[in-house]
Design a protein around this motif. Structure first.
Motif, mmCIF file in Angstrom:
data_model
loop_
_atom_site.group_PDB
_atom_site.id
_atom_site.type_symbol
_atom_site.label_atom_id
_atom_site.label_comp_id
_atom_site.label_asym_id
_atom_site.label_seq_id
_atom_site.Cartn_x
_atom_site.Cartn_y
_atom_site.Cartn_z
ATOM 1 N N VAL A 135 0.935 -1.114 0.028
ATOM 2 C CA VAL A 135 0.032 0.001 0.113
ATOM 3 C C VAL A 135 0.930 1.141 0.149
ATOM 4 C CG1 VAL A 135 -1.671 1.426 1.322
ATOM 5 C CG2 VAL A 135 -1.950 -1.228 1.275
ATOM 6 N N VAL A 136 0.764 2.302 -0.844
ATOM 7 C CA VAL A 136 1.178 3.361 -0.903
ATOM 8 C C VAL A 136 0.058 4.419 -0.583
ATOM 9 C CG1 VAL A 136 2.825 4.962 -2.197
ATOM 10 C CG2 VAL A 136 2.923 2.563 -2.546
ATOM 11 N N SER A 137 0.687 5.373 0.164
ATOM 12 C CA SER A 137 -0.485 6.493 0.520
ATOM 13 C C SER A 137 0.247 7.874 0.648
ATOM 14 C CB SER A 137 -1.162 6.150 1.743
ATOM 15 O OG SER A 137 -2.288 7.080 2.119
ATOM 16 N N MET A 138 0.284 8.531 -0.311
ATOM 17 C CA MET A 138 1.072 9.861 -0.284
ATOM 18 C C MET A 138 0.052 11.079 0.218
ATOM 19 S SD MET A 138 3.295 11.678 -3.297
ATOM 20 C CE MET A 138 3.477 13.703 -3.273
ATOM 21 N N ASP A 139 0.528 11.562 1.414
ATOM 22 C CA ASP A 139 -0.268 12.944 1.644
ATOM 23 C C ASP A 139 -1.561 12.824 2.000
ATOM 24 O OD1 ASP A 139 2.416 14.037 1.734
ATOM 25 O OD2 ASP A 139 2.244 15.189 -0.184
ATOM 26 N N VAL A 140 -2.067 11.607 2.692
ATOM 27 C CA VAL A 140 -3.576 11.310 2.985
ATOM 28 C C VAL A 140 -3.679 11.280 4.196
ATOM 29 C CG1 VAL A 140 -5.257 9.701 2.966
ATOM 30 C CG2 VAL A 140 -3.981 10.113 0.716
ATOM 31 N N LEU A 141 -2.601 10.530 5.102
ATOM 32 C CA LEU A 141 -2.639 10.718 6.485
ATOM 33 C C LEU A 141 -2.137 11.668 7.251
ATOM 34 C CD1 LEU A 141 -1.315 6.866 7.003
ATOM 35 C CD2 LEU A 141 -3.531 7.794 7.051
ATOM 36 N N ILE A 142 -1.782 12.684 6.633
ATOM 37 C CA ILE A 142 -1.497 13.953 7.104
ATOM 38 C C ILE A 142 -2.754 14.671 7.767
ATOM 39 C CG2 ILE A 142 0.652 14.354 5.623
ATOM 40 C CD1 ILE A 142 -0.941 16.149 3.995
ATOM 41 N N HIS A 143 -3.777 14.104 7.084
ATOM 42 C CA HIS A 143 -4.982 14.941 7.650
ATOM 43 C C HIS A 143 -5.698 14.387 8.747
ATOM 44 C CE1 HIS A 143 -4.937 17.397 4.154
ATOM 45 N NE2 HIS A 143 -5.008 16.389 3.197
ATOM 46 N N TYR A 144 -4.840 13.404 9.640
ATOM 47 C CA TYR A 144 -5.672 12.695 10.548
ATOM 48 C C TYR A 144 -4.598 12.473 11.811
ATOM 49 C CZ TYR A 144 -8.535 10.308 7.260
ATOM 50 O OH TYR A 144 -9.487 10.120 6.374
ATOM 51 N N GLU A 154 -3.328 0.172 10.648
ATOM 52 C CA GLU A 154 -3.589 -1.130 11.233
ATOM 53 C C GLU A 154 -4.599 -2.007 10.401
ATOM 54 O OE1 GLU A 154 -5.498 -2.835 15.118
ATOM 55 O OE2 GLU A 154 -4.183 -1.225 15.305
ATOM 56 N N GLN A 155 -5.413 -0.986 9.960
ATOM 57 C CA GLN A 155 -6.715 -1.844 9.019
ATOM 58 C C GLN A 155 -6.036 -2.090 7.723
ATOM 59 O OE1 GLN A 155 -10.554 -0.170 9.667
ATOM 60 N NE2 GLN A 155 -10.028 1.089 10.997
ATOM 61 N N LEU A 156 -5.250 -1.233 7.127
ATOM 62 C CA LEU A 156 -4.663 -1.401 5.958
ATOM 63 C C LEU A 156 -3.646 -2.650 6.017
ATOM 64 C CD1 LEU A 156 -3.834 2.101 4.815
ATOM 65 C CD2 LEU A 156 -5.532 0.726 3.594
ATOM 66 N N ALA A 157 -2.925 -2.694 7.041
ATOM 67 C CA ALA A 157 -2.119 -3.799 7.243
ATOM 68 C C ALA A 157 -2.670 -4.973 7.263
ATOM 69 C CB ALA A 157 -1.255 -3.823 8.526
ATOM 70 N N ARG A 162 3.137 -7.198 2.210
ATOM 71 C CA ARG A 162 4.705 -6.800 2.363
ATOM 72 C C ARG A 162 5.059 -5.517 2.759
ATOM 73 N NH1 ARG A 162 7.109 -9.058 -3.337
ATOM 74 N NH2 ARG A 162 5.652 -10.688 -3.855
ATOM 75 N N ARG A 163 4.333 -4.393 2.340
ATOM 76 C CA ARG A 163 4.890 -3.160 2.833
ATOM 77 C C ARG A 163 3.743 -2.182 3.032
ATOM 78 N NH1 ARG A 163 10.162 -2.247 -1.210
ATOM 79 N NH2 ARG A 163 11.213 -4.320 -1.032
ATOM 80 N N LEU A 164 4.035 -1.182 3.800
ATOM 81 C CA LEU A 164 3.154 -0.248 3.809
ATOM 82 C C LEU A 164 3.949 0.946 3.723
ATOM 83 C CD1 LEU A 164 0.989 -0.913 7.110
ATOM 84 C CD2 LEU A 164 0.141 -0.989 4.699
ATOM 85 N N ILE A 165 3.888 1.916 2.779
ATOM 86 C CA ILE A 165 4.587 3.122 2.422
ATOM 87 C C ILE A 165 3.710 4.410 2.453
ATOM 88 C CG2 ILE A 165 6.308 4.226 0.892
ATOM 89 C CD1 ILE A 165 6.906 1.471 -0.297
ATOM 90 N N PHE A 166 3.885 5.412 3.415
ATOM 91 C CA PHE A 166 3.200 6.604 3.438
ATOM 92 C C PHE A 166 3.705 7.515 4.008
ATOM 93 C CE2 PHE A 166 3.474 3.538 7.026
ATOM 94 C CZ PHE A 166 3.779 4.424 8.160
#
Length: 238
Positions: A135-144, A154-157, A162-166
Motif C-alpha cells: 500500500v502506498v499513501s502519499m499525503d493522505v494521513l497528514i489529515h489525521y 493497522e486496518q490497511l496492514a 509486504r509493505r506499507l509506504i506512507f
C-alpha cells in the motif's frame, strides 16, 4: 477514532477536493505552469513521489498495489508501467475521473506497457478492494491525528502482505508556523486540517501493537521544499 468521526473526516476531505480545489489540484498535478507557492509544492510533491516509488522494486511484475488517495493518478501510472497491478482509490470522484482520463492518454501513448491500473472513487479502507502486496499513501494521513492515522494503517496492514509506504506531517516548528499562517485565510479557502505528528513515534507505536506482529519499521525520509513539508515512512514484513 469512531466510525462517525471517520465518516465526518472523509466527508470534509471529499468536499474540499470535489468542490473547492479541484481545478487547482489538476493544475498542480498536471503539466501546466504554476508559480509562487504552488511551484514549491509541486517540486516537493515530485521529490516525495519519487521517494515513495523508489522504495519499491523497479520490476513490479506480480505485485498488486493499492494507491490509497491516488488523486490524479501520477504515482499509480508509474507503478503500472513498472509491471504492477494497481488499484487507485480516492474520495474525490472528480479527481478519479481526471486520473482515468490521464490513464487513457498514457495507454494510447504506450499501448504495450506492462501491468494494469484501475481507478475507483471510495474509501481506502473498503475491504472489497481485496488484498495487496503493498500500500502506498502519499499525503493522505497528514489529515489525521496520530492515533487515528495509526488505526487506519493497522486496518490497511490487515490486507497487505509486504509493505506499507506512507507520509505523515512532521511536527516541525516551520510546518506549525505555516499552518498558523494558513488559518488566517477565510475558512472556505482552507484545505482540510493538517495534523503535525512525530512520525517515528507513530511508526514505533504502530509496530508495537499485537495486531502488527511480524511488521517492523523501515526507511524514512523528510522532504522540505518551500511550503511543502512531509515525511515518508515505511513499515515492512518478510
Amino acid at each position: 477514532m469512531t466510525q462517525t468521526d471517520y465518516i465526518r473526516r472523509t466527508g470534509e476531505i471529499e468536499h474540499y477536493f470535489d468542490r473547492t480545489a479541484l481545478d487547482a489540484w489538476k493544475r498542480l498535478t498536471g503539466d501546466q505552469p504554476v508559480s509562487g507557492i504552488r511551484a514549491t509544492v509541486r517540486k516537493g510533491r515530485e521529490e516525495m513521489r519519487n521517494t515513495l516509488a523508489g522504495w519499491l522494486p523497479q520490476d513490479l511484475a506480480g505485485w498488486r498495489i493499492l494507491d490509497a488517495g491516488c488523486g490524479g493518478g501520477v504515482l499509480s501510472l508509474e507503478l503500472m508501467e513498472r509491471g504492477a497491478d494497481v488499484v487507485g482509490i480516492d474520495l474525490s470522484a472528480q479527481m478519479v475521473a481526471f486520473a482515468r482520463q490521464r490513464a487513457e492518454e498514457r495507454r494510447a501513448a504506450n499501448p504495450g506497457a506492462p501491468g494494469s491500473v484501475r481507478f475507483e472513487s471510495g474509501d481506502l479502507l473498503d475491504a472489497r478492494l481485496g488484498r495487496f502486496d503493498a500500500v502506498v499513501s502519499m499525503d493522505v494521513l497528514i489529515h489525521y491525528a496520530a492515533g487515528d492515522a495509526t488505526r487506519v494503517l493497522e486496518q490497511l496492514a490487515e490486507r497487505t502482505s509486504r509493505r506499507l509506504i506512507f507520509t505523515l506531517a512532521p511536527g516541525s516548528w516551520l510546518l506549525r508556523a505555516m499552518l498558523a499562517t494558513g488559518s488566517l485565510f477565510p475558512r472556505r479557502d482552507r484545505s482540510p486540517a493538517i495534523h503535525p505528528v512525530n512520525p517515528e513515534r507513530v511508526v514505533e507505536r504502530l509496530v508495537a501493537r499485537p495486531e502488527m506482529a511480524g511488521w517492523s519499521a523501515g526507511r524514512m525520509h523528510r522532504v522540505a521544499v518551500g511550503f511543502y513539508i512531509s515525511q515518508a515512512m515505511e513499515v515492512t514484513r518478510p
